[in-house]
Design a protein around this motif. Sequence first.
Motif, PDB file in Angstrom:
ATOM      1  N   THR A 146      -6.209  18.991  12.159  1.00 40.37           N
ATOM      2  CA  THR A 146      -5.943  19.613  10.870  1.00 40.37           C
ATOM      3  C   THR A 146      -5.634  18.526   9.827  1.00 40.37           C
ATOM      4  O   THR A 146      -4.852  17.615  10.095  1.00 40.37           O
ATOM      5  CB  THR A 146      -4.774  20.598  10.975  1.00 40.37           C
ATOM      6  OG1 THR A 146      -5.159  21.670  11.832  1.00 40.37           O
ATOM      7  CG2 THR A 146      -4.405  21.152   9.601  1.00 40.37           C
ATOM      8  N   GLY A 147      -6.245  18.656   8.682  1.00 40.05           N
ATOM      9  CA  GLY A 147      -6.075  17.667   7.627  1.00 40.05           C
ATOM     10  C   GLY A 147      -7.120  16.579   7.643  1.00 40.05           C
ATOM     11  O   GLY A 147      -7.206  15.770   6.710  1.00 40.05           O
ATOM     12  N   GLY A 148      -7.948  16.521   8.694  1.00 40.48           N
ATOM     13  CA  GLY A 148      -8.995  15.511   8.757  1.00 40.48           C
ATOM     14  C   GLY A 148     -10.093  15.782   7.733  1.00 40.48           C
ATOM     15  O   GLY A 148     -10.393  16.935   7.414  1.00 40.48           O
ATOM     16  N   PRO A 149     -10.731  14.730   7.195  1.00 38.74           N
ATOM     17  CA  PRO A 149     -11.760  14.917   6.169  1.00 38.74           C
ATOM     18  C   PRO A 149     -12.995  15.610   6.734  1.00 38.74           C
ATOM     19  O   PRO A 149     -13.492  15.248   7.796  1.00 38.74           O
ATOM     20  CB  PRO A 149     -12.068  13.506   5.697  1.00 38.74           C
ATOM     21  CG  PRO A 149     -11.638  12.612   6.814  1.00 38.74           C
ATOM     22  CD  PRO A 149     -10.488  13.304   7.477  1.00 38.74           C
ATOM     23  N   ALA A 150     -13.497  16.602   5.995  1.00 37.25           N
ATOM     24  CA  ALA A 150     -14.725  17.309   6.378  1.00 37.25           C
ATOM     25  C   ALA A 150     -15.857  17.002   5.415  1.00 37.25           C
ATOM     26  O   ALA A 150     -17.006  16.853   5.825  1.00 37.25           O
ATOM     27  CB  ALA A 150     -14.470  18.813   6.425  1.00 37.25           C
ATOM     28  N   VAL A 151     -15.516  16.949   4.131  1.00 29.55           N
ATOM     29  CA  VAL A 151     -16.482  16.595   3.082  1.00 29.55           C
ATOM     30  C   VAL A 151     -15.855  15.482   2.263  1.00 29.55           C
ATOM     31  O   VAL A 151     -14.686  15.576   1.857  1.00 29.55           O
ATOM     32  CB  VAL A 151     -16.813  17.808   2.186  1.00 29.55           C
ATOM     33  CG1 VAL A 151     -17.831  17.412   1.121  1.00 29.55           C
ATOM     34  CG2 VAL A 151     -17.333  18.972   3.014  1.00 29.55           C
ATOM     35  N   THR A 152     -16.631  14.426   2.015  1.00 32.85           N
ATOM     36  CA  THR A 152     -16.082  13.265   1.319  1.00 32.85           C
ATOM     37  C   THR A 152     -16.909  12.911   0.102  1.00 32.85           C
ATOM     38  O   THR A 152     -18.096  13.239   0.011  1.00 32.85           O
ATOM     39  CB  THR A 152     -16.018  12.036   2.248  1.00 32.85           C
ATOM     40  OG1 THR A 152     -17.355  11.673   2.637  1.00 32.85           O
ATOM     41  CG2 THR A 152     -15.186  12.332   3.490  1.00 32.85           C
ATOM     42  N   ARG A 153     -16.272  12.214  -0.822  1.00 32.62           N
ATOM     43  CA  ARG A 153     -16.921  11.721  -2.040  1.00 32.62           C
ATOM     44  C   ARG A 153     -16.537  10.267  -2.221  1.00 32.62           C
ATOM     45  O   ARG A 153     -15.359   9.902  -2.099  1.00 32.62           O
ATOM     46  CB  ARG A 153     -16.482  12.543  -3.247  1.00 32.62           C
ATOM     47  CG  ARG A 153     -17.101  12.117  -4.568  1.00 32.62           C
ATOM     48  CD  ARG A 153     -16.545  12.949  -5.729  1.00 32.62           C
ATOM     49  NE  ARG A 153     -17.149  12.566  -7.000  1.00 32.62           N
ATOM     50  CZ  ARG A 153     -16.727  11.568  -7.776  1.00 32.62           C
ATOM     51  NH1 ARG A 153     -15.663  10.835  -7.390  1.00 32.62           N
ATOM     52  NH2 ARG A 153     -17.329  11.284  -8.926  1.00 32.62           N
TER      53      ARG A 153
END
Length: 699
Positions: free
Chosen positions: A569-576
Amino acid sequence: MPELLWPVSGSIAYGGDYNPEQWPREVWDEDVALMREAGVNLVSVGIFSWAMLETEEGVFDFAWLDELLDLLHANGIAADLGTPTVSPPAWFFATYPDARVIDADGVVKGFGSRGMASHASPEYREAIVRIAGVLAARYADHPAVVMWHVHNEYGVPVAEDFSPRAVVAWQTWLQERYGSLDALNAAWGTAFWGQRFARWEHVVAPAATPSTINPSMKLDWARFTDDALRDCFRLERDTIRARATQPITTNFMAHQSWNTDLWKWAREVDIVSDDHYLWSPDPEAHVALALSADLTRSVARGRPWILLEHSTSAVNWQGRNIAKRPGEMSRNALTHLGRGADGIMFFQWRASRSGAEKFHSAMLPHAGVNSRVFREVTELGAQLGRLGEVQDSRVQADVAVLYDWESMWAQDLEWRPSDALSFRERMRTYYERLWRDGVPVDFAHPDDDLSGYRLVVAPASYLLTQRSADNLTAFVAGGGTLLVSAFAAAVDEHDTVHAGGFGAPLRDALGLVVEEYRPLREGDEITIDVVDGDSTTSLVSRDWTEDLALAGAQAWATYSGAPEGGPETGGPAVTRHEHGEGVGWYVGTTLDVAGLAPVLAAVYADAGITPATTPDGVEVMVRHAAEASYVVAVNHTLADAAVPATGTDLLTGAEIDGELTLPAGAVAVVRTTPALDRSATTPTSEGLPSLAGAALAGR
């Protein structure tokens, strides 16, 4: 050599496959009279007629074809003359039994179907050159013949051949590709499972084995098969070209055929042509149709192309062959036209009474001229007859979607982390999001010059070479916006994991490290939170996740409520990630069409792209010419719709002042003059989104 001309100058080509050899001579006169009534101006002939043209080896009978071509020409109907090499005669296989294809299980494929003989058979190659040569010598100057049609749907239904001759050709191909066994062993990683080869003659084809076959070998086998098929095409093409000046084509099956790399094939033809058939299980098959049309235009590098086959109604080869609804044939045809086709053709003109395709629809169905289908065929012919000025106008796009057949071949091999993550599914999902947003797209190869685009989308780039990755990184650094989907850049051209790990070649562009793939169990799902100020949007993902470590990128969306085996939980799924003058986005999970909506909205904002505001299910396409633009609107819904437009509806003659009322299931083609501004990226004064971006032609 004279400049090659469009087969039907100044007009949209209209017609279909014509197989008069299946009918008594008196039927021919009826056919051409009805073709004229329907507005037909081009038919494909001779595609399955080898047995009637070369009745014995070296013995030819052209009397019936002479008469047919004369009859067509006398009635103002042009011919796309096929070489019949997709279906060798019975005498050929009786004389040369070793020319039959052998499948991966060692089964010899017999006569009585359709499909190619062994591409490695010298007797087959000699025979196709002979029949192509005599046809070209006889008909190169016939006034009816405006185009040559080599073979039929290469790779369908037979592409791979495991015969002894094919294995020898495979070994030769590998020697030319790698130069040495050391290089081959290194490329294939044959140290694994003790597969090292010490002699060229020991290199086998990837036929049936007790366990999974070396994936690097299978990837090269796909390349070899594609090259072998294309070599057979070139043999026929060059034989014809030595005698004839008309354009030469062969019919592709964009996004429906697995075996042919159309980026390479399109360089070999004078005019790109495609066959497309709706997939009945898909309730919104018109979206896949649009995808195939855009892909075909893109491999043609933006130039006009021909839809050489589609169906008036049901096909015969699917599990449940669903008939088209009233008006659907016109919607399908005009969608292809709106996406760049300058020819609308069908399989076939008259429905066959016997054989495997007797339940396949046709322009002239079994029910005859008093049928709904024939009335719609005639109506479509009249519509296309009003659209000649659209011919040679071009489609423009600001967005490129990466499509690489080699990556598809590699991604869909065995023993991947999840069989739920397929090339075609991801391609369709991302394309459909763009389609629903009304954003026009080109497709592009990862090595292409992408500088004319604002946004590049990579839905399924599992195989990505270092050269391609450098190209994408330079695109971002130069100011472009890049959107990459999960499982990207996992392997190189040999299906070998990149040095540095998964996704390593794109680390500068994306600003992250892929530490581990975390596919989900079937039926599991995971929540993804998008936080925007005080509001949170929750998305649902299934099938696939990844553990991402940020290396400069920012987490735009994070996991929550992860199932067992999923990311924390809290891990990045979509990044920019901002890199140079541009932005790289990464979606490390699988989102459906609806779930991609907020992601694409943010990506559009970075790229400076304004989605269209037309009603869902209403497709609006624009083709541009120097003096005018042509708005092609197709209403796939059961309700009337309003489309912003100003100009003249070429189908009805009606003047449109600001808003086009498009009835349920209807189509319209509106000429707008002066031409719509192609340099803007916001809606034009007419209320239509402009389609900016460099044309593919010449790239």
